[in-house]
Design an enzyme around this catalytic site. Sequence first.
Site, PDB file in Angstrom:
ATOM      1  N   ASN A   9     -37.533 -44.092 -10.353  1.00  0.00           N
ATOM      2  CA  ASN A   9     -36.513 -44.778  -9.238  1.00  0.00           C
ATOM      3  C   ASN A   9     -36.001 -43.576  -8.770  1.00  0.00           C
ATOM      4  OD1 ASN A   9     -33.978 -45.299  -8.583  1.00  0.00           O
ATOM      5  ND2 ASN A   9     -33.824 -47.238  -9.495  1.00  0.00           N
ATOM      6  N   HIS A  11     -33.670 -43.203  -6.408  1.00  0.00           N
ATOM      7  CA  HIS A  11     -32.021 -43.293  -6.319  1.00  0.00           C
ATOM      8  C   HIS A  11     -31.386 -42.488  -7.664  1.00  0.00           C
ATOM      9  CE1 HIS A  11     -27.931 -44.416  -5.328  1.00  0.00           C
ATOM     10  NE2 HIS A  11     -28.071 -45.073  -6.727  1.00  0.00           N
ATOM     11  N   ASP A  68     -31.638 -47.588 -20.118  1.00  0.00           N
ATOM     12  CA  ASP A  68     -31.892 -48.942 -20.086  1.00  0.00           C
ATOM     13  C   ASP A  68     -30.513 -49.638 -19.987  1.00  0.00           C
ATOM     14  OD1 ASP A  68     -33.812 -50.997 -20.435  1.00  0.00           O
ATOM     15  OD2 ASP A  68     -32.907 -51.665 -22.130  1.00  0.00           O
ATOM     16  N   PHE A 148     -27.451 -53.727  -5.558  1.00  0.00           N
ATOM     17  CA  PHE A 148     -28.788 -54.443  -5.868  1.00  0.00           C
ATOM     18  C   PHE A 148     -28.551 -55.113  -7.244  1.00  0.00           C
ATOM     19  CE2 PHE A 148     -29.844 -52.045  -9.746  1.00  0.00           C
ATOM     20  CZ  PHE A 148     -28.982 -51.320  -9.785  1.00  0.00           C
ATOM     21  N   GLY A 149     -29.433 -56.010  -7.465  1.00  0.00           N
ATOM     22  CA  GLY A 149     -29.236 -56.908  -9.001  1.00  0.00           C
ATOM     23  C   GLY A 149     -28.189 -57.506  -8.898  1.00  0.00           C
ATOM     24  N   TYR A 150     -27.489 -57.831  -9.819  1.00  0.00           N
ATOM     25  CA  TYR A 150     -26.360 -58.557  -9.884  1.00  0.00           C
ATOM     26  C   TYR A 150     -24.906 -58.349  -9.052  1.00  0.00           C
ATOM     27  CZ  TYR A 150     -29.592 -60.331 -13.701  1.00  0.00           C
ATOM     28  OH  TYR A 150     -30.397 -60.859 -14.578  1.00  0.00           O
ATOM     29  N   LYS A 171     -18.208 -47.207  -7.098  1.00  0.00           N
ATOM     30  CA  LYS A 171     -19.128 -47.721  -7.926  1.00  0.00           C
ATOM     31  C   LYS A 171     -19.832 -46.736  -8.659  1.00  0.00           C
ATOM     32  CE  LYS A 171     -23.213 -50.368  -9.096  1.00  0.00           C
ATOM     33  NZ  LYS A 171     -24.612 -50.759  -8.591  1.00  0.00           N
ATOM     34  N   HIS A 176     -21.249 -48.713 -15.362  1.00  0.00           N
ATOM     35  CA  HIS A 176     -22.016 -48.438 -16.527  1.00  0.00           C
ATOM     36  C   HIS A 176     -22.577 -47.419 -16.424  1.00  0.00           C
ATOM     37  CE1 HIS A 176     -23.560 -50.883 -13.674  1.00  0.00           C
ATOM     38  NE2 HIS A 176     -25.026 -51.044 -14.270  1.00  0.00           N
ATOM     39  N   ARG A 177     -23.607 -47.017 -15.618  1.00  0.00           N
ATOM     40  CA  ARG A 177     -24.596 -45.943 -15.540  1.00  0.00           C
ATOM     41  C   ARG A 177     -23.932 -44.806 -15.077  1.00  0.00           C
ATOM     42  NH1 ARG A 177     -28.177 -48.833 -13.349  1.00  0.00           N
ATOM     43  NH2 ARG A 177     -27.139 -48.686 -11.471  1.00  0.00           N
TER      44      ARG A 177
END
Length: 190
Positions: A9, A11, A68, A148-150, A171, A176-177
């Site tokens: 990935n 990004h 993950d 992206f995603g949710y 963000k 989390h990340r």
Amino acid sequence: MKLVFATNNKHKLEEIKQVLSDKFEILSLADISFNEEIPETHETIEENASEKSFYIFDRYKINCFADDTGLEIDVLNGEPGVYSARYAGENCSFEDNMNKVLEKLKGVENRKARFRTVISLIIEGEEYQFEGKVEGEILTERVGVEGFGYDPIFRPIAYNETFAEMDIKLKNEISHRGLAVKKLIEFLNK
Ligand code: IMP
């Protein structure tokens, strides 16, 4: 020190390169000519992160890390969790996944959820884990178009906007990340 980030990935790779000191040379899976899919066979984010980093370490004996992430919805007993990427089935889209969540939460009052990331780092065969999480709630419909995603259905606690409305810099600071990466960097830069 050479350090493989077990991802392709772009990004995520760029993000990490910008914040690590030049003591570290970050390599992607493509850089080490690894072109397989890394298996994710476990029921927890911790085990899947470990599985990915050890998969690379065991084959290349090179220091590396893997991440993950899962969206955990309380009323769904932590679903979609480790299945976040493929919640609506193999090869499903972000839209399919969001539809499934919205459908399951139709009429449900308790909409508490969190995103959780675990990074597994392996240095000379020794594993270290770093967790980042952000609490929030699932809206009843999509709001916003970024990310992206949710992102369009997740609003972090104490904010009036979803991740899909939020400036990317903000963000990354509260996500989390972002939080897991911050812990990894503090550890590596020590
Ligand atoms: P991964 O482990 O980073 O590949 O994340 C697994 C899945 O979780 C992704 O395919 C997305 O559906 C979801 N996800 C991870 N991070 C985010 C995020 O920051 N916003 C929205 N969805 C995310």
